[in-house]
Motif scaffolding. Structure first.
Motif, PDB file in Angstrom:
ATOM      1  N   ALA A   1       0.807  -1.213   0.000  1.00 56.64           N
ATOM      2  CA  ALA A   1       0.000   0.000   0.000  1.00 56.64           C
ATOM      3  C   ALA A   1       0.847   1.273   0.000  1.00 56.64           C
ATOM      4  O   ALA A   1       0.513   2.265  -0.652  1.00 56.64           O
ATOM      5  CB  ALA A   1      -0.939   0.000   1.202  1.00 56.64           C
TER       6      ALA A   1
ATOM      7  N   ARG B   1       3.606   1.708  -1.418  1.00 59.71           N
ATOM      8  CA  ARG B   1       4.106   1.934  -2.774  1.00 59.71           C
ATOM      9  C   ARG B   1       2.987   2.413  -3.688  1.00 59.71           C
ATOM     10  O   ARG B   1       3.186   3.249  -4.556  1.00 59.71           O
ATOM     11  CB  ARG B   1       4.724   0.665  -3.346  1.00 59.71           C
ATOM     12  CG  ARG B   1       5.942   0.219  -2.556  1.00 59.71           C
ATOM     13  CD  ARG B   1       7.032  -0.376  -3.416  1.00 59.71           C
ATOM     14  NE  ARG B   1       8.302  -0.298  -2.724  1.00 59.71           N
ATOM     15  CZ  ARG B   1       9.306   0.483  -3.086  1.00 59.71           C
ATOM     16  NH1 ARG B   1       9.190   1.262  -4.150  1.00 59.71           N
ATOM     17  NH2 ARG B   1      10.417   0.521  -2.394  1.00 59.71           N
ATOM     18  N   ALA B   2       1.817   1.860  -3.494  1.00 58.59           N
ATOM     19  CA  ALA B   2       0.686   2.271  -4.313  1.00 58.59           C
ATOM     20  C   ALA B   2       0.381   3.749  -4.069  1.00 58.59           C
ATOM     21  O   ALA B   2       0.198   4.528  -5.008  1.00 58.59           O
ATOM     22  CB  ALA B   2      -0.534   1.417  -3.993  1.00 58.59           C
TER      23      ALA B   2
ATOM     24  N   PHE C   1       2.406   6.060  -2.731  1.00 58.90           N
ATOM     25  CA  PHE C   1       3.490   6.913  -3.201  1.00 58.90           C
ATOM     26  C   PHE C   1       3.523   6.973  -4.726  1.00 58.90           C
ATOM     27  O   PHE C   1       3.720   8.034  -5.321  1.00 58.90           O
ATOM     28  CB  PHE C   1       4.849   6.441  -2.674  1.00 58.90           C
ATOM     29  CG  PHE C   1       5.972   7.298  -3.167  1.00 58.90           C
ATOM     30  CD1 PHE C   1       6.206   8.547  -2.590  1.00 58.90           C
ATOM     31  CD2 PHE C   1       6.769   6.911  -4.238  1.00 58.90           C
ATOM     32  CE1 PHE C   1       7.212   9.375  -3.067  1.00 58.90           C
ATOM     33  CE2 PHE C   1       7.767   7.734  -4.708  1.00 58.90           C
ATOM     34  CZ  PHE C   1       7.999   8.968  -4.117  1.00 58.90           C
ATOM     35  N   GLY C   2       3.316   5.833  -5.360  1.00 59.91           N
ATOM     36  CA  GLY C   2       3.326   5.784  -6.822  1.00 59.91           C
ATOM     37  C   GLY C   2       2.277   6.705  -7.418  1.00 59.91           C
ATOM     38  O   GLY C   2       2.531   7.413  -8.397  1.00 59.91           O
ATOM     39  N   ALA C   3       1.101   6.689  -6.832  1.00 58.77           N
ATOM     40  CA  ALA C   3       0.028   7.543  -7.318  1.00 58.77           C
ATOM     41  C   ALA C   3       0.438   9.018  -7.216  1.00 58.77           C
ATOM     42  O   ALA C   3       0.330   9.789  -8.175  1.00 58.77           O
ATOM     43  CB  ALA C   3      -1.247   7.288  -6.528  1.00 58.77           C
TER      44      ALA C   3
ATOM     45  N   GLU D   1       3.447   9.790  -9.734  1.00 57.24           N
ATOM     46  CA  GLU D   1       3.091   9.862 -11.147  1.00 57.24           C
ATOM     47  C   GLU D   1       2.306  11.137 -11.443  1.00 57.24           C
ATOM     48  O   GLU D   1       2.538  11.817 -12.440  1.00 57.24           O
ATOM     49  CB  GLU D   1       2.282   8.628 -11.557  1.00 57.24           C
ATOM     50  CG  GLU D   1       1.962   8.520 -13.025  1.00 57.24           C
ATOM     51  CD  GLU D   1       3.177   8.241 -13.885  1.00 57.24           C
ATOM     52  OE1 GLU D   1       4.119   7.578 -13.413  1.00 57.24           O
ATOM     53  OE2 GLU D   1       3.206   8.733 -15.036  1.00 57.24           O
ATOM     54  N   VAL D   2       1.385  11.449 -10.551  1.00 57.75           N
ATOM     55  CA  VAL D   2       0.586  12.659 -10.740  1.00 57.75           C
ATOM     56  C   VAL D   2       1.484  13.899 -10.675  1.00 57.75           C
ATOM     57  O   VAL D   2       1.368  14.808 -11.482  1.00 57.75           O
ATOM     58  CB  VAL D   2      -0.535  12.748  -9.686  1.00 57.75           C
ATOM     59  CG1 VAL D   2      -1.173  14.131  -9.704  1.00 57.75           C
ATOM     60  CG2 VAL D   2      -1.587  11.679  -9.955  1.00 57.75           C
TER      61      VAL D   2
ATOM     62  N   ARG E   1       4.689  14.048 -11.318  1.00 55.67           N
ATOM     63  CA  ARG E   1       5.569  14.110 -12.486  1.00 55.67           C
ATOM     64  C   ARG E   1       4.870  14.842 -13.613  1.00 55.67           C
ATOM     65  O   ARG E   1       5.406  15.769 -14.208  1.00 55.67           O
ATOM     66  CB  ARG E   1       5.945  12.704 -12.960  1.00 55.67           C
ATOM     67  CG  ARG E   1       6.840  12.730 -14.198  1.00 55.67           C
ATOM     68  CD  ARG E   1       7.068  11.369 -14.866  1.00 55.67           C
ATOM     69  NE  ARG E   1       6.675  10.230 -14.087  1.00 55.67           N
ATOM     70  CZ  ARG E   1       7.386   9.703 -13.106  1.00 55.67           C
ATOM     71  NH1 ARG E   1       8.555  10.232 -12.806  1.00 55.67           N
ATOM     72  NH2 ARG E   1       6.943   8.681 -12.436  1.00 55.67           N
TER      73      ARG E   1
ATOM     74  N   VAL F   1      -5.454  18.361  -6.106  1.00 55.98           N
ATOM     75  CA  VAL F   1      -4.990  17.062  -6.565  1.00 55.98           C
ATOM     76  C   VAL F   1      -4.599  16.197  -5.371  1.00 55.98           C
ATOM     77  O   VAL F   1      -4.970  15.018  -5.286  1.00 55.98           O
ATOM     78  CB  VAL F   1      -3.794  17.248  -7.530  1.00 55.98           C
ATOM     79  CG1 VAL F   1      -3.150  15.907  -7.845  1.00 55.98           C
ATOM     80  CG2 VAL F   1      -4.256  17.935  -8.811  1.00 55.98           C
TER      81      VAL F   1
ATOM     82  N   GLN G   1      -7.688  14.879  -3.676  1.00 54.13           N
ATOM     83  CA  GLN G   1      -8.328  13.807  -4.455  1.00 54.13           C
ATOM     84  C   GLN G   1      -7.606  12.480  -4.297  1.00 54.13           C
ATOM     85  O   GLN G   1      -8.213  11.454  -4.005  1.00 54.13           O
ATOM     86  CB  GLN G   1      -8.361  14.191  -5.946  1.00 54.13           C
ATOM     87  CG  GLN G   1      -9.546  15.059  -6.309  1.00 54.13           C
ATOM     88  CD  GLN G   1     -10.138  14.683  -7.666  1.00 54.13           C
ATOM     89  OE1 GLN G   1      -9.615  13.860  -8.405  1.00 54.13           O
ATOM     90  NE2 GLN G   1     -11.275  15.300  -7.973  1.00 54.13           N
ATOM     91  N   ILE G   2      -6.307  12.517  -4.442  1.00 55.92           N
ATOM     92  CA  ILE G   2      -5.563  11.260  -4.392  1.00 55.92           C
ATOM     93  C   ILE G   2      -5.672  10.602  -3.019  1.00 55.92           C
ATOM     94  O   ILE G   2      -5.939   9.400  -2.915  1.00 55.92           O
ATOM     95  CB  ILE G   2      -4.081  11.479  -4.753  1.00 55.92           C
ATOM     96  CG1 ILE G   2      -3.985  11.873  -6.224  1.00 55.92           C
ATOM     97  CG2 ILE G   2      -3.266  10.224  -4.495  1.00 55.92           C
ATOM     98  CD1 ILE G   2      -2.621  12.281  -6.651  1.00 55.92           C
TER      99      ILE G   2
ATOM    100  N   TYR H   1      -9.193   9.045  -2.713  1.00 61.83           N
ATOM    101  CA  TYR H   1      -9.362   7.758  -3.401  1.00 61.83           C
ATOM    102  C   TYR H   1      -8.773   6.670  -2.539  1.00 61.83           C
ATOM    103  O   TYR H   1      -9.361   5.631  -2.306  1.00 61.83           O
ATOM    104  CB  TYR H   1      -8.580   7.693  -4.723  1.00 61.83           C
ATOM    105  CG  TYR H   1      -8.880   8.739  -5.720  1.00 61.83           C
ATOM    106  CD1 TYR H   1     -10.072   9.453  -5.733  1.00 61.83           C
ATOM    107  CD2 TYR H   1      -7.954   9.009  -6.736  1.00 61.83           C
ATOM    108  CE1 TYR H   1     -10.318  10.410  -6.700  1.00 61.83           C
ATOM    109  CE2 TYR H   1      -8.199   9.949  -7.698  1.00 61.83           C
ATOM    110  CZ  TYR H   1      -9.373  10.669  -7.680  1.00 61.83           C
ATOM    111  OH  TYR H   1      -9.601  11.599  -8.619  1.00 61.83           O
TER     112      TYR H   1
END
Lengths: 196, 196, 196, 196
Positions: free
Chosen positions: C154, C156-157, C159-161, C164-165, C167, C182, C185-186, C189
């Motif tokens: 979790a 990683r999920a 942090f990845g989200a 990526e956003v 970037r 933003v 929102q993230i 979710y």
DNA sequence: TATGAATGAGAATTCATTCAT
DNA sequence: CATGAATGAATTCTCATTCAT
């Protein structure tokens, strides 16, 4: 050697190489370009020529022989050495006019041939220059030309004058002067100088 | 540019390159050879020069400027156009005698410079030839040289004669003739031809 | 190490390198560019850094420590794990907004650090990710987050989200959305997904 | 282009490059290494590729097209947008499981592609991300997903989560969790977050 | 400390030549 | 004979790193 010359492709490659070398210079020309220009495969070139150097040498020998033969014919009928020199000049310049690519190669590429082709002795070219030397000696023997002129030097002076003028003439776009007029002028200068 | 010229290494590389180019020709000369001859590392060359082409161009510009300056001095004191031409010839040949490597490069490598250096316009060399043209015009104005001589053609004929003779002279091992004698002969031939 | 950090130049180089690496990438960046940007000589860089790799590592460690310290402060006052995650997201994105160059380097250059820096273990970055993991565990212990959520995945999920956003957000010229929106929102979710 | 693709060597080089780039990174990979890995001569690579950049781009385009095609097939039969996202996740992770080297390149090398390949626009990758965006829009139109979700941001959050998790998964030696389980978890988190 | 000229190992790329088909 | 894909030696140029000043 005798076999390869019977083949049409040999000459096609020679002609293609003449165009390519003249345009780009020896080192900038690639075998594959010559092959394309001659419409043969790269490998085919190596059936008719030893290597890249050999193309340049062959091309030169081949054409130079024709030039020598032609010059001999042109001069043969003339007796007066002065007229012979004049004919030499006009024939030489006429040749260059017809064969600009070859002229370019002789003037530029072959100058440096000694640098990369150790074993190649430019025999044909010497023969060509010697035609001038022979005419001068003939003139001296007939008492028409000054005895103190050194034929070995004079031949180079005469050829150099012709060569430099023709280089310029070949390279320039707009041709202001007719090449015959130029030939006449140069031989005139030179002849006034060496005549007794 | 100004910094690099203050540097001893810049000239060491130029001199080394002059020797190497003269001996092997531009394309046969390797950067590593020039570096070795200059006693610097390969990379050092790229501190002072953009690339291989730039060495040749710099070398040429550098030396040609000296040649132009020297020729201007040599001719300046003379009034008679005929004597000027004679002096041009002897100065030119004397220069070549002293600086054979450079002469070799000017005669051989720069001839083909147009092939690989699109942007390089050989300005200095044109200036050099124009010295001859100016002298001829001067002679015509003074009524000493024939009016029907085309200066643009005559300059090339004169230079070509000098150049070809000097090439031969440079290349030959045994020097049969003194270069001054040769210079005198060539300008004599040429002058007889164009004098009124 | 302690000595070098007392020096103003150390930080000047770090900052210059951050700009240069972010713009061109590690391999495309030249030491001389960094030196110029930092207004020091090339050699000076080697007084403060072992080599090029060391600049990237130092730059990263230096900045990452600040990021870690800052994040600790931001989160410390909050009790609710859900709010903590939201704060993490907004702090992270806010950081990136302020420090685009550094963000670029972390996202792009450091990703491949393993490839060229065998010995470098990205310890600080792990610590950063572990803040998320700790928050999730905390939430699970408090019965707020689902027990079947694997914290290691979790984190990683999440942090990845974010990554990526951000970037995309960093790279795009026109900023259509406010970064706070933003962030909200993230984390929304994500929280809906892991809440019991 | 059409000719090269019919050739077995083209693909042998692509595959070799995939392995080498994945292991060492683009800049650390040497042409000679790729050549050795592909069992061809260094020069052979330049028959099939313009230069080193072109290998990376070709490799990417080639594989990305396959990935796009496959994803289209995987999703086509499904109606429910939620199920589609789940399938996207499992397909994506499954792909990475099968094709670790390629995954590594997409994640690491292509990220910085903008730095050294000015002209290369990563079109295929955008298309891939847009599949997610389309699914989210579809879900919103069907009233299944919240209207206040910004598809452009959500697609990145979803992909980022997948990507970061898979990066970790690819890099770690011991695989603690099955990739399918992970895929399921991630899409679950995300779906709970965006569902109405 | 600071400098920056010099170094030279290293890499991408080219192209004449070969040879299996 | 003809082909043209494959080869790999050779060369230019780059740039991190050093070191004398």
């Amino acid at each position: 050697m005798s076999k390869r010359k019977n083949n049409e492709k040999y000459y096609r490659i020679i002609e293609a190489a003449t165009r390519v070398f003249a345009k780009k210079g020896f080192y900038q020309s690639k075998i594959s370009e010559i092959a394309r220009a001659a419409q043969v495969a790269d490998g085919t070139i190596y059936i008719y020529f030893e290597n890249k150097d050999d193309i340049l040498i062959s091309l030169f020998e081949e054409q130079m022989q024709a030039v020598l033969d032609n010059m001999a014919v042109q001069i043969s009928g003339i007796d007066d050495p002065a007229k012979k020199l004049e004919r030499f000049a006009s024939t030489h310049l006429g040749l260059i006019e017809k064969n600009k690519d070859m002229a370019e190669i002789i003037q530029v590429e072959l100058r440096q041939s000694g640098k990369f082709m150790k074993e190649y002795k430019n025999e044909k070219f010497s023969q060509y220059l010697n035609i001038i030397e022979d005419i001068i000696r003939e003139g001296q023997e007939q008492g028409l030309f000054r005895k103190d002129v050194i034929p070995g030097v004079a031949k180079r002076a005469f050829f150099g004058a012709l060569d430099e003028v023709s280089r310029c003439w070949v390279l320039s776009r707009r041709r202001r002067y007719d090449i015959r007029t130029v030939a006449k002028q140069i031989s005139e200068y030179f002849l006034s100088g060496i005549k007794t």
